[in-house]
Design an enzyme around this catalytic site. Structure first.
Site, PDB file in Angstrom:
ATOM      1  N   LYS A  29      -2.095 -30.541   0.244  1.00  0.00           N
ATOM      2  CA  LYS A  29      -3.488 -30.187   0.545  1.00  0.00           C
ATOM      3  C   LYS A  29      -3.937 -30.780   1.886  1.00  0.00           C
ATOM      4  CE  LYS A  29      -6.113 -28.350  -1.701  1.00  0.00           C
ATOM      5  NZ  LYS A  29      -6.954 -28.811  -2.789  1.00  0.00           N
ATOM      6  N   GLY A  51      -4.735 -13.704  12.149  1.00  0.00           N
ATOM      7  CA  GLY A  51      -5.725 -13.058  11.306  1.00  0.00           C
ATOM      8  C   GLY A  51      -6.821 -14.012  10.893  1.00  0.00           C
ATOM      9  N   ARG A  52      -6.540 -14.802   9.870  1.00  0.00           N
ATOM     10  CA  ARG A  52      -7.545 -15.743   9.373  1.00  0.00           C
ATOM     11  C   ARG A  52      -8.037 -16.720  10.447  1.00  0.00           C
ATOM     12  NH1 ARG A  52      -4.653 -17.787   3.992  1.00  0.00           N
ATOM     13  NH2 ARG A  52      -2.783 -17.085   5.100  1.00  0.00           N
ATOM     14  N   ARG A  96       3.049  -1.356  10.676  1.00  0.00           N
ATOM     15  CA  ARG A  96       3.047  -2.676  10.023  1.00  0.00           C
ATOM     16  C   ARG A  96       3.939  -2.561   8.793  1.00  0.00           C
ATOM     17  NH1 ARG A  96      -1.875  -7.020   8.744  1.00  0.00           N
ATOM     18  NH2 ARG A  96      -0.666  -8.674   9.753  1.00  0.00           N
ATOM     19  N   CYS A 156     -16.060 -16.783   5.348  1.00  0.00           N
ATOM     20  CA  CYS A 156     -15.061 -17.773   5.743  1.00  0.00           C
ATOM     21  C   CYS A 156     -15.588 -19.149   5.398  1.00  0.00           C
ATOM     22  CB  CYS A 156     -14.767 -17.685   7.242  1.00  0.00           C
ATOM     23  SG  CYS A 156     -13.690 -19.009   7.857  1.00  0.00           S
ATOM     24  N   GLU A 205     -23.634 -42.487   6.672  1.00  0.00           N
ATOM     25  CA  GLU A 205     -22.499 -42.312   5.763  1.00  0.00           C
ATOM     26  C   GLU A 205     -22.144 -43.652   5.131  1.00  0.00           C
ATOM     27  OE1 GLU A 205     -19.710 -41.605   3.396  1.00  0.00           O
ATOM     28  OE2 GLU A 205     -20.612 -39.851   4.377  1.00  0.00           O
ATOM     29  N   TYR A 215       0.835  -1.196   0.000  1.00  0.00           N
ATOM     30  CA  TYR A 215       0.000   0.000   0.000  1.00  0.00           C
ATOM     31  C   TYR A 215       0.884   1.267   0.000  1.00  0.00           C
ATOM     32  CZ  TYR A 215      -3.710  -3.366   0.825  1.00  0.00           C
ATOM     33  OH  TYR A 215      -4.570  -4.431   0.697  1.00  0.00           O
TER      34      TYR A 215
END
Length: 694
Positions: free
Chosen positions: A478, A363-364, A260, A409, A460, A212
């Site tokens: 993954k 954060g996430r 930051r 999310c 299931e 930024y």
């Protein structure tokens, strides 16, 4: 396990913070259009504060409307009228013992030209005509797909930057700021910081990271000025140092200022060695900031052009860039905060204990689970819904921006709905609800049904949960996908769900349970298009490759479809020793996927030298070869292929739903069984269906 470092008090300047857990600034698109906190935003922050958060840094607050607005629903500190509303939010967060910093931000060149000039006018109209925002949302929904293109074509004013260096990510026309504009911007930041102080907030953070405006001044890649704001490091720091000096004059010596800072832009990792800020200069900048009197450094990295090196996709290892924080901490005597892709309390504690940093930024993980801190403090880490780094948050934020909808999310369907989903209606009365399928949709439904007092029984057919996630977790790197269905299973069982494995749901089986309601979550099936030769024995779907029922090695394999699933399947096949040919009808591979995820897979797949053919469709499959047709000129060609793998999409597996609807009056079809989508859609669908069951 106790975490003495994580839950010890910390200090930034003279401010005492109850623990070392920080929620760093993240734009979530929940503010009012005028830049004040909405009830939605306040509820979002307050839920995290009441769950033991130490320090909350609110997301990007603009300092002016002319060219500083980056999102229609972001916070603002550009006028005195923002002080009181922000202060009300601060009071609500303070009531739970959490400290609040406000991050001040200007996007510079990393913005859409559509926002330049127009937002100041919109903000003014909206203050006098509240109905304007309904019109704005309609226009935004129409313009959203074209917003980036409009800036590229010059149909809007250019974005601003220290120099006219276009961002290759956004590709917006860019102009250099004039000297008088820079001086005015310095005052914009200083006045905004004073407003933060007057609101009752505990400190301010200046956003000099992620590419930024402030970072654009710091970086020799984006700052090519020849005046006093360009050239030497001291000159490139002048903009930031002037802001810091001004804030000290206006706010006094005791008001905490944090920066930051991207201490490494990682241009070398995208083929541009020697460009931009590298770690040695990043450390030098941090030391100069300490000399200038800042109270803490929030260490980060990269920018939009190197985005995978700060907003990491799923493949990155937790803590992979902790060396950046360590390097800064070794060089300065003020507190160091850093995110470092922290994904567990044990990792956070270790990085604090080992001296990598003084505070951990999550954060996430706080998008995924607002109660992260509370669950860790009571030693209930198994209850945490973990962030799987799928980047749906960023993808949805960008897609939803001009539609004025909030971030989403993948694993937390309550995000942005904290208030209306805070208390489930306990009306289940022990009544049985049969859920067919233990994929993400079915497990999400089972969890909520249990919370509401129903008796969820999940049927299931396989011996394990996860549904199609048991395919999605098979390509290289993954493994975090496993966290998703592991956490969903834990939550469902904790709330009383019974999972019956190896059970095929038939009408008779379901009827024998005498259910109050039935929820069908049978997922999707890989598509086999009606192409000549598709039934030949060497032709399989990606499902058969990923579930291991078909193993191919040492062959030339044609993967038909270069969406993200096709690319990931191709990577697995390449890893197994096959030569890869990829065929895609569109002009570009991964065109419907988030570019970050495509870049991540291709960074590894490209090392196997696959042959990639775009703009062609599959016409026929023969033994040993495939026939392709150019989408535009219709010319046909043959390509050698010993095996063919189809990755052309998924269709709903809804046959059972159609059968059962004739026998059960209260039947819902959710997830891919209803409409093929993403993990986020499946979990949200399961949650909402169970929440709304009457």
């Amino acid at each position: 396990m106790s975490y003495p470092h994580l839950f010890s008090e910390g200090k930034i300047g003279k401010l005492t913070i109850r623990n070392r857990i920080v929620m760093p600034p993240m734009e979530v698109g929940m503010s009012n259009f005028d830049g004040t906190p909405s009830e939605q935003l306040m509820a979002y922050y307050e839920e995290r504060a009441r769950n033991g958060l130490g320090l909350l840094i609110t997301g990007i607050a603009r300092v002016n409307e002319l060219h500083g607005a980056a999102h229609p629903r972001q916070l603002a500190m550009s006028h005195d009228r923002h002080i009181e509303p922000y202060g009300r939010m601060v009071e609500r967060v303070h009531a739970h013992g959490t400290k609040v910093f406000c991050q001040l931000h200007h996007p510079g060149r990393q913005n859409y030209a559509l926002m330049i000039g127009t937002w100041k006018m919109s903000e003014m109209i909206g203050r006098f005509w509240p109905g304007y925002w309904k019109l704005f949302i309609k226009l935004g929904s129409i313009l959203s797909p074209y917003a980036q293109r409009m800036g590229q074509l010059g149909l809007a004013l250019p974005v601003v930057a220290p120099s006219a260096v276009m961002c290759t990510h956004d590709k917006q026309r860019t102009r250099a700021l004039m000297r008088w504009e820079i001086k005015r911007l310095e005052q914009d930041f200083i006045r905004a910081a004073k407003r933060v102080q007057r609101s009752g907030a505990d400190g301010v953070e200046l956003h000099a990271a992620h590419g930024y405006l402030i970072q654009q001044f710091l970086s020799p890649y984006t700052n090519r000025r020849s005046d006093e704001y360009g050239g030497s490091m001291e000159n490139r720091m002048r903009f930031l140092l002037n802001i810091i000096r001004g804030i000290r004059v206006e706010c006094g010596p005791d008001f905490p200022i944090m920066v930051r800072l991207s201490v490494d832009e990682y241009y070398r990792c995208i083929g541009h060695p020697g460009q931009g800020i590298e770690l040695a200069e990043g450390i030098a900048i941090a030391k100069r900031l300490e000399q200038a009197g800042v109270d803490a450094i929030d260490v980060s990295s990269a920018n939009y052009e190197t985005m995978n090196y700060w907003l990491e996709p799923i493949s990155y290892e937790p803590g992979w860039r902790k060396n950046l924080a360590q390097a800064v901490k070794d060089a300065v005597n003020i507190p160091v905060l850093a995110a470092n892709l922290i994904r567990s309390a044990e990792q956070a504690e270790t990085q604090l204990a080992d001296g990598h940093q003084d505070f951990v930024c999550l954060g996430r993980p706080f998008l995924a689970d607002p109660a992260w801190a509370a669950k860790v403090s009571r030693e209930a880490e198994g209850d945490i819904k973990r962030c799987i780094s799928c980047l749906w948050c960023f993808e949805s934020l960008v897609a939803n921006a001009l539609k004025c909808e909030p971030v989403e999310c993948a694993v937390n369907p309550r995000l942005g709905r904290e208030q209306e989903t805070s208390v489930p209606l306990k009306s289940g009365e022990g009544r049985t609800v049969v859920v067919i399928g233990a994929g993400p949709a079915g497990l999400a439904a089972a969890e909520v049904l249990g919370l509401r007092g129903f008796k969820p029984i999940v049927l299931e057919k396989n011996a394990e949960v996860g549904g199609q996630l048991q395919l999605a977790n098979k390509p290289p790197k993954k493994e975090k996908i496993n966290w998703c269905f592991t956490d969903l299973l834990h939550a469902a069982q904790k709330n009383g769900a019974e999972i019956r494995f190896n059970t095929t749901a038939t009408r008779e089986v379901v009827q024998s349970l005498n259910p109050y309601a039935v929820i069908v979550a049978t997922g999707g099936l890989a598509i086999r298009p009606p192409i000549d030769g598709v039934e030949l024995p060497h032709v399989v779907t990606c499902t058969e490759i990923l579930n291991g029922s078909v193993k191919v090695s040492g062959k030339r394999v044609a993967v038909i479809g270069a969406g993200l699933t096709g690319l990931e399947t191709a990577e697995k096949l390449a890893e197994d020793g096959n030569q890869i040919l990829m065929v895609e009808m569109l002009e570009k591979i991964g065109q419907d996927a988030l570019p970050q995820n495509v870049d991540d897979v291709m960074s590894r797949l490209s090392t196997y030298n696959p042959t990639i053919i775009t703009g062609h469709k599959l016409i026929q499959i023969k033994p040993g070869c495939i026939v392709l047709e150019h989408v535009k000129n219709k010319q046909r060609s043959e390509q050698q292929a010993e095996n063919v793998v189809l990755a052309v999409g998924v269709k709903s597996n809804d046959a059972l739903a159609h059968e059962l609807m004739h026998y059960f009056t209260d039947l819902s079809v959710i997830g891919d069984a209803y409409k093929v989508g993403r993990i986020a859609h499946a979990i949200r669908d399961g949650f909402d269906t169970a929440w709304d069951l009457t």
